[in-house]
Design an enzyme around this catalytic site. Structure first.
Site, PDB file in Angstrom:
ATOM      1  N   TYR A   1      50.152  28.733  38.919  1.00 46.99           N
ATOM      2  CA  TYR A   1      49.110  29.717  39.185  1.00 46.99           C
ATOM      3  C   TYR A   1      48.172  29.843  37.995  1.00 46.99           C
ATOM      4  O   TYR A   1      46.938  29.829  38.153  1.00 46.99           O
ATOM      5  CB  TYR A   1      49.744  31.070  39.498  1.00 46.99           C
TER       6      TYR A   1
ATOM      7  N   LYS B   1      44.043  28.994  37.641  1.00 48.63           N
ATOM      8  CA  LYS B   1      43.020  29.921  37.181  1.00 48.63           C
ATOM      9  C   LYS B   1      42.254  29.358  35.983  1.00 48.63           C
ATOM     10  O   LYS B   1      41.086  29.713  35.769  1.00 48.63           O
ATOM     11  CB  LYS B   1      43.638  31.277  36.863  1.00 48.63           C
TER      12      LYS B   1
END
Length: 238
Positions: free
Chosen positions: A137, A141
């Site tokens: 994750y 980002k």
């Protein structure tokens, strides 16, 4: 009146920012993964101008979303809000990175684009060559932050910025999240509609209306080029 489209706006921060934007007199179009979610989105924001459906993990659906939106016209603002927190690298890559990249390229160019990153991106590992098989994750980002700087550079007439919403108590953030919920979408509201000179400048990242430092790798044109080349490979028809 500003015409705005928000991905992932059936729940969470997307629905909240939509509600405030609508209350301020803007024309807001929502997005949901399927018809049931579309109805949920309209239940939360019944005054929305419309809702577009499509699964961001499926590239054909992303193209369908783009076709639906281009059929409506050109938007003033696109908020790339949708995202997943998952241990599935392929799903993470497709929803968090490939979908916003492809959608941004397929849509009529807006006046402003807002990408959603995370403070977790700083120092995150990112193996561009193995994007779909080895992506966390936080790495996704970082990729979003790189895309923010890439589009800010190649489209100088489109105001492109990123927002770190913080760890807020949404369905994704969970009940233990300790950041302010309104703060989590305050920057999106401001960047979408403000004529403040800071909001009219590209290539920045904001956290709760404050300018935030970001990973310097995002400014590397070489890394931007490598990521875009990989995304082009992954999003082209096989």
């Amino acid at each position: 009146m500003t015409k705005i489209f928000i991905t992932g706006s059936s729940t969470g921060l997307g629905a909240l920012v939509a509600k405030d934007l609508i209350a301020n007199g803007n024309q807001v179009y929502l997005h949901a993964r399927n018809e049931q979610r579309a109805q949920d989105a309209l239940n939360v924001n019944p005054q929305a101008k419309g809702v577009v459906t499509g699964d961001l993990s499926d590239l054909d659906s992303v193209k369908s979303i783009a076709n639906q939106l281009n059929g409506i016209g050109t938007f003033d603002v696109i908020i790339q809000n949708a995202g997943v927190y998952s241990e599935d690298s392929t799903l993470t890559a497709r929803v968090n990175v490939e979908a916003p990249y492809l959608l941004t390229n397929l849509l009529n160019k807006p006046k402003r684009i807002i990408f959603i990153t995370s403070g977790m991106h700083i120092g995150a590992p990112l193996d561009i060559e193995h994007l779909e098989s080895d992506l966390s994750y936080s790495g996704s980002k970082l990729a979003v932050m790189i895309l923010t700087e890439y589009f800010a550079r190649i489209w100088p007439k489109v105001i492109t910025n990123a927002v770190d919403p913080g760890w807020v108590p949404t369905r994704m953030g969970g009940p233990a999240a300790n950041d302010d919920l309104h703060g989590g979408y305050s920057s999106q509201l401001w960047l979408a509609t403000s004529n403040d000179f800071r909001a009219l400048k590209s290539g920045d990242c904001y956290y709760h209306l404050r300018h935030e430092n970001y990973d310097s790798r995002a400014n590397s044109t070489q890394i931007q080029t490598e990521l875009v080349a990989k995304l082009n490979e992954l999003t082209q028809p096989k």
